[in-house]
Scaffold this motif. Structure first.
Motif, PDB file in Angstrom:
ATOM      1  N   GLU A   1       0.816  -1.211   0.000  1.00  0.00           N
ATOM      2  CA  GLU A   1       0.000   0.000   0.000  1.00  0.00           C
ATOM      3  C   GLU A   1       0.849   1.260   0.000  1.00  0.00           C
ATOM      4  O   GLU A   1       0.498   2.269  -0.616  1.00  0.00           O
ATOM      5  CB  GLU A   1      -0.932  -0.005   1.209  1.00  0.00           C
ATOM      6  CG  GLU A   1      -1.861   1.202   1.302  1.00  0.00           C
ATOM      7  CD  GLU A   1      -2.727   1.184   2.544  1.00  0.00           C
ATOM      8  OE1 GLU A   1      -3.103   2.271   3.019  1.00  0.00           O
ATOM      9  OE2 GLU A   1      -3.017   0.087   3.059  1.00  0.00           O
ATOM     10  N   VAL A   2       1.982   1.212   0.687  1.00  0.00           N
ATOM     11  CA  VAL A   2       2.875   2.375   0.740  1.00  0.00           C
ATOM     12  C   VAL A   2       4.221   2.111   0.086  1.00  0.00           C
ATOM     13  O   VAL A   2       5.048   3.018  -0.028  1.00  0.00           O
ATOM     14  CB  VAL A   2       3.102   2.842   2.192  1.00  0.00           C
ATOM     15  CG1 VAL A   2       1.845   3.469   2.765  1.00  0.00           C
ATOM     16  CG2 VAL A   2       3.597   1.699   3.076  1.00  0.00           C
ATOM     17  N   TRP A   3       4.458   0.876  -0.357  1.00  0.00           N
ATOM     18  CA  TRP A   3       5.786   0.537  -0.916  1.00  0.00           C
ATOM     19  C   TRP A   3       5.608  -0.414  -2.087  1.00  0.00           C
ATOM     20  O   TRP A   3       5.905  -1.595  -2.003  1.00  0.00           O
ATOM     21  CB  TRP A   3       6.666  -0.079   0.165  1.00  0.00           C
ATOM     22  CG  TRP A   3       8.091  -0.338  -0.254  1.00  0.00           C
ATOM     23  CD1 TRP A   3       8.678  -1.555  -0.480  1.00  0.00           C
ATOM     24  CD2 TRP A   3       9.122   0.624  -0.488  1.00  0.00           C
ATOM     25  NE1 TRP A   3      10.002  -1.399  -0.833  1.00  0.00           N
ATOM     26  CE2 TRP A   3      10.299  -0.073  -0.840  1.00  0.00           C
ATOM     27  CE3 TRP A   3       9.156   2.022  -0.430  1.00  0.00           C
ATOM     28  CZ2 TRP A   3      11.494   0.584  -1.143  1.00  0.00           C
ATOM     29  CZ3 TRP A   3      10.347   2.668  -0.717  1.00  0.00           C
ATOM     30  CH2 TRP A   3      11.497   1.959  -1.066  1.00  0.00           C
ATOM     31  N   ASN A   4       5.099   0.099  -3.191  1.00  0.00           N
ATOM     32  CA  ASN A   4       4.982  -0.698  -4.410  1.00  0.00           C
ATOM     33  C   ASN A   4       6.082  -0.253  -5.361  1.00  0.00           C
ATOM     34  O   ASN A   4       5.895   0.644  -6.179  1.00  0.00           O
ATOM     35  CB  ASN A   4       3.609  -0.516  -5.055  1.00  0.00           C
ATOM     36  CG  ASN A   4       3.427  -1.431  -6.243  1.00  0.00           C
ATOM     37  OD1 ASN A   4       4.358  -2.111  -6.672  1.00  0.00           O
ATOM     38  ND2 ASN A   4       2.232  -1.456  -6.792  1.00  0.00           N
ATOM     39  N   TRP A   5       7.227  -0.918  -5.237  1.00  0.00           N
ATOM     40  CA  TRP A   5       8.374  -0.590  -6.088  1.00  0.00           C
ATOM     41  C   TRP A   5       8.553  -1.647  -7.169  1.00  0.00           C
ATOM     42  O   TRP A   5       9.674  -1.935  -7.578  1.00  0.00           O
ATOM     43  CB  TRP A   5       9.641  -0.457  -5.236  1.00  0.00           C
ATOM     44  CG  TRP A   5       9.882   0.947  -4.774  1.00  0.00           C
ATOM     45  CD1 TRP A   5       8.938   1.874  -4.459  1.00  0.00           C
ATOM     46  CD2 TRP A   5      11.154   1.586  -4.554  1.00  0.00           C
ATOM     47  NE1 TRP A   5       9.533   3.051  -4.047  1.00  0.00           N
ATOM     48  CE2 TRP A   5      10.890   2.899  -4.107  1.00  0.00           C
ATOM     49  CE3 TRP A   5      12.467   1.172  -4.694  1.00  0.00           C
ATOM     50  CZ2 TRP A   5      11.897   3.795  -3.794  1.00  0.00           C
ATOM     51  CZ3 TRP A   5      13.477   2.061  -4.381  1.00  0.00           C
ATOM     52  CH2 TRP A   5      13.201   3.373  -3.941  1.00  0.00           C
ATOM     53  N   ASP A   6       7.456  -2.209  -7.661  1.00  0.00           N
ATOM     54  CA  ASP A   6       7.593  -3.194  -8.733  1.00  0.00           C
ATOM     55  C   ASP A   6       8.321  -2.598  -9.930  1.00  0.00           C
ATOM     56  O   ASP A   6       9.084  -3.289 -10.610  1.00  0.00           O
ATOM     57  CB  ASP A   6       6.219  -3.703  -9.163  1.00  0.00           C
ATOM     58  CG  ASP A   6       5.613  -4.668  -8.150  1.00  0.00           C
ATOM     59  OD1 ASP A   6       6.198  -4.815  -7.056  1.00  0.00           O
ATOM     60  OD2 ASP A   6       4.560  -5.249  -8.451  1.00  0.00           O
TER      61      ASP A   6
END
Length: 538
Positions: free
Chosen positions: A264-269
């Motif tokens: 939710e706060v860390w989508n570094w895909d």
């Protein structure tokens, strides 16, 4: 640098109060065997948790001589709930991912498919940066060493906070991110070039970065609990993110949960090679063991060669230097350097290999002491940077049979000083807004689409009686835009997990034509690289 340690600050930062005259109880007995070391570390971690009672959870791992000495979870996955963290709890480890990306490239180097010092364009002919010379000459080593010429955090707004951009779009926009330094002239932490390094892996192997890491690294090491992408971290298995979101500013106020999942706060895909991995204390102990054994796997085969292992620890650029340790600064390095995916420095007379990681609601550290064949890691689901400082320095001292310095007291002192300065700065920011001049033009004159060459469009529109600002590729960065002082306005993002910004308009013939931005808070994380934006009205 802000008064607080940044997410990715040097692992053993200098500063602090004088050492206590007597050695703390946790450091009195040398940890000569595994049981002693595990007991000493466990006792110290619990003292740290008591000193920072709002810290929800920690994951701690210690390895020595190829053995897992300690792998344990502490606290709860979510504040106010009973589900406790254990050695199998997932934490976002953010930039600790970088040494995995370097190892993936080492595998390809061993196979003769990549060379450390060949240009990136050998494998990515379409690769382009703003400087033509750097475009032609930047190598794989440069991409892994923070020395390509970008400024601190340059380009991070392409994927931080969570963005709608794809991996290919991030690489494409890298061509327009400004170059701040000379090529190989200065160290500045740069996630963007690790995204490029990940793209090299994809171009050479024909696999996505995450598939390569899964099949060629995680599966072979036996890291069955680890996921290469935060989007694959199930909330039930995860230590959920926590932070301080004010008032008055971010990193101030009480500790609260800030998300119901890591992604939710860390989508570094789209930037996974720079910080995508989520792992557990149990699994990361396996990884540290492989790194300390210079690539040897549990079955005796090799993940990468001894030559590649040593090359990844060979310094490539100076991070900083000092006169060395003092009684008040016992851990200060004479020289701190960056190799490939790891920082290399001296610490108390020995070589120390380390890296940190930071995401919204989580910070972490990996520390290796090759001469002692010891490594440890610290995973956290909150942003208590001075707690991390106390843990990493205190555990290092335990592993090295050092004592005489109270890292808890020293870090609490620094924390109190930092909080005082931050609150004073926040009050000053508000006072300046109250005393600020009115904008010289009617609000409608600032409305429009404002374009930056690398980020893209920021739209300002009317909403009710005021203005509304919209970072079009960043869902969280949308909110009211308030007059601050003359041609300077400030955002008030409703999502308090994010950092507000000033925007200052430049007038030409009585009309706003260009604008620049910068962060409001002195404690702002450097990945909010607002200062690199150069906006022009479309």
């Amino acid at each position: 640098m802000s008064v607080r340690l940044s997410r990715r600050s040097a692992l053993f930062a200098s500063g602090g109060a004088a050492a206590l005259a007597s050695r703390p109880a946790w450091a009195q007995t040398p940890a000569n065997d595994d049981a002693d070391l595990a007991q000493a570390v466990d006792a110290f971690v619990q003292q740290c948790m008591a000193a920072w009672p709002e810290q929800p959870a920690l994951g701690i791992a210690v390895v020595r001589d190829g053995r897992s000495v300690l792998a344990r979870g502490y606290g709860v996955k979510r504040q106010g709930q009973a589900d406790r963290a254990d050695e199998h709890t997932l934490f976002a480890i953010a930039s600790n991912t970088k040494n995995v990306t370097a190892a993936a490239l080492a595998i390809l180097v061993d196979e003769g498919k990549v060379k450390w010092d060949e240009p990136i364009r050998t494998h990515m002919p379409g690769f382009r940066l703003a400087d033509p010379y750097i475009t032609e000459h930047a190598t794989v080593r440069d991409a892994l060493s923070h020395r390509a010429g970008f400024g601190l955090g340059a380009g991070d707004l392409l994927f931080w906070p969570n963005s709608d951009r794809t991996r290919a779009e991030v690489i494409q926009q890298a061509a327009f991110v400004p170059i701040a330094n000379g090529f190989r002239a200065k160290y500045d932490y740069c996630n963007l070039m690790f995204v490029v390094a990940g793209a090299v892996i994809e171009a050479v192997s024909g696999q996505t970065w995450e598939d390569f890491v899964q099949t060629r690294i995680l599966d072979r090491v036996g890291m069955s609990e680890t996921v290469p992408l935060a989007s694959r971290a199930t909330p039930a298995r995860s230590a959920l993110p926590h932070g301080r979101v004010g008032p008055p500013l971010r990193y101030q106020g009480r500790m609260v949960p800030i998300a119901d999942s890591i992604v939710e706060v860390w989508n570094w895909d789209s930037a996974a090679a720079a910080g995508g991995i989520c792992t557990t204390a149990t699994d990361w102990a396996k990884w540290m063991t492989v790194r300390l054994k210079e690539g040897v796997l549990p079955d005796g085969s090799r993940l990468f060669s001894e030559a590649a292992a040593r090359e990844m620890w060979r310094p490539n650029i100076i991070v900083g230097s000092s006169p060395g340790p003092t009684a008040e600064l016992p851990g200060r390095a004479i020289a701190s350097t960056y190799a490939m995916g790891f920082q290399v420095q001296d610490y108390r007379g020995e070589r120390l290999i380390s890296h940190g990681g930071g995401s919204p609601g989580g910070i972490s550290a990996t520390v290796l002491l090759p001469a002692r064949n010891i490594g440890f890691s610290i995973f956290s689901n909150a942003e208590e940077s001075l707690l991390l400082r106390a843990l990493r320095s205190g555990i290092a001292d335990l592993c090295m049979d050092k004592g005489g310095f109270d890292w808890i007291a020293d870090s609490k002192k620094l924390e109190a000083e930092g909080t005082q300065k931050s609150l004073a700065a926040a009050a000053e920011i508000d006072a300046k807004q109250k005393a600020g001049a009115r904008p010289s033009l009617p609000l409608d004159r600032y409305v429009g689409t404002w374009r930056d060459p690398w980020y893209g469009d920021i739209v300002i529109s009317r909403q009710g009686r005021g203005l509304w600002l919209d970072f079009t590729h960043t869902p969280a960065l949308k909110g009211p835009l308030e007059p601050y002082d003359g041609e300077t306005f400030r955002t008030r993002f409703p999502d308090k997990r994010e950092e507000d910004a000033f925007i200052t308009f430049a007038l030409r013939d009585g009309r706003p034509e260009t604008a620049t931005m910068k962060g409001v808070s002195p404690d702002i994380d450097f990945s909010y690289d607002y200062q690199d934006l150069r906006l022009t009205r479309v």
